[in-house]
Enzyme design. Structure first.
Site, short mmCIF file in Angstrom:
data_model
loop_
_atom_site.label_atom_id
_atom_site.label_comp_id
_atom_site.label_asym_id
_atom_site.label_seq_id
_atom_site.Cartn_x
_atom_site.Cartn_y
_atom_site.Cartn_z
N GLU A 44 27.93 -14.40 -2.58
CA GLU A 44 26.98 -14.81 -1.53
C GLU A 44 27.72 -15.71 -0.57
O GLU A 44 28.24 -16.76 -0.97
CB GLU A 44 25.77 -15.54 -2.11
CG GLU A 44 24.76 -15.91 -1.03
CD GLU A 44 23.64 -16.82 -1.51
OE1 GLU A 44 22.63 -16.92 -0.80
OE2 GLU A 44 23.79 -17.45 -2.58
N ASP A 118 23.29 -18.77 9.70
CA ASP A 118 23.09 -19.43 10.99
C ASP A 118 23.00 -18.36 12.08
O ASP A 118 23.92 -17.54 12.22
CB ASP A 118 24.26 -20.37 11.27
CG ASP A 118 24.03 -21.30 12.45
OD1 ASP A 118 23.32 -20.90 13.40
OD2 ASP A 118 24.54 -22.43 12.42
N THR A 191 15.53 -17.66 -1.54
CA THR A 191 16.32 -18.84 -1.25
C THR A 191 15.36 -19.97 -0.90
O THR A 191 14.16 -19.77 -0.74
CB THR A 191 17.26 -18.60 -0.04
OG1 THR A 191 16.48 -18.56 1.15
CG2 THR A 191 18.01 -17.29 -0.19
N GLU A 192 15.90 -21.18 -0.76
CA GLU A 192 15.07 -22.32 -0.34
C GLU A 192 14.45 -22.06 1.03
O GLU A 192 13.27 -22.35 1.25
CB GLU A 192 15.91 -23.60 -0.30
CG GLU A 192 16.39 -24.10 -1.65
CD GLU A 192 17.72 -23.48 -2.08
OE1 GLU A 192 18.27 -23.94 -3.10
OE2 GLU A 192 18.21 -22.55 -1.41
#
Length: 221
Positions: A44, A118, A191-192
């Site tokens: 990842e 991002d 994911t968070e």
């Protein structure tokens, strides 16, 4: 997003060389030796605080996972989660994810995950997006024939850009989800960021893209 400085983070990372590899370039071409088995290797890139990669390692002990994160104050949280999860099939690399060919041999990685990368929304920053052609060339090199990239994001602009980038590179879009949480998708590990944005009602976009066995060479623009 501004990150809170953790002055103790570097020392914590150094205190766990069994989990955070200090000289990962030395293991290039020998990662299965590092894990002590012949299991597939999934990485990842941009693993953030590590929830996804730790949970994946826990759910799939027959796969070796490597989480890559450049931010010191972030990867130290991933380390804490990995230690708590007690997953021997997980390693962390404190490196720039854009340099995978420096750390992995040709065809050594079986799958790449890109989660909530991002978006670099300004056009002049397009080359920094992890789905830009320059990165795809590196991914293709470390993956085997028909290797896969699994990509998730809440950013529609980045998702549209990535679909175009994959297609222009000659990849095959195996499957596309425009609102992942509105369909039955077995085994999804969040994911968070995914938990945060889906709780706000944001659609989560996902795609599985495959490098074909043969394609015409791509000229990076």
């Amino acid at each position: 997003m501004r990150l809170r400085n953790k002055p103790w983070a570097k020392d914590t990372l150094l205190a766990h060389p069994e989990m955070v590899i200090q000289n990962p370039e030395e293991w290039k071409g020998r990662w299965k030796e590092r894990f002590g088995n012949d299991h597939p290797i999934h990485i990842e890139i941009g693993s953030g605080k590590g929830q996804f990669v730790s949970e994946m390692a826990k759910k799939n002990p027959e796969i070796n996972y490597i989480g890559i994160e450049i931010q010191t104050s972030v990867i130290v949280v991933a380390l804490e989660k990995a230690l708590a999860a007690e997953v021997p099939n997980l390693q962390l690399l404190h490196i720039d994810g854009g340099t995978v060919t420096d750390y992995f041999a040709d065809g050594e990685v079986d799958r790449i995950y890109l989660n909530f990368s991002d978006p670099w929304p300004k056009k002049r920053h397009a080359k920094r997006r992890l789905t830009h052609a320059d990165f795809l060339k590196a991914y293709e090199q470390v993956l085997p024939l028909e290797g896969e990239i699994h990509f998730k994001t809440d950013n529609r602009g980045l998702f549209e850009y990535s679909l175009a980038s994959f297609s222009q590179f000659g990849m095959i879009l195996k499957q596309v989800w425009l609102d992942l949480h509105q369909v039955e998708f077995e085994g999804n590990v969040m994911t968070e960021y995914e938990e945060k944005f889906s709780a706000k009602g944001h659609p989560i976009y996902r795609v599985e893209a495959i490098f074909p066995k043969e394609r015409h060479p791509y000229e990076v623009k």
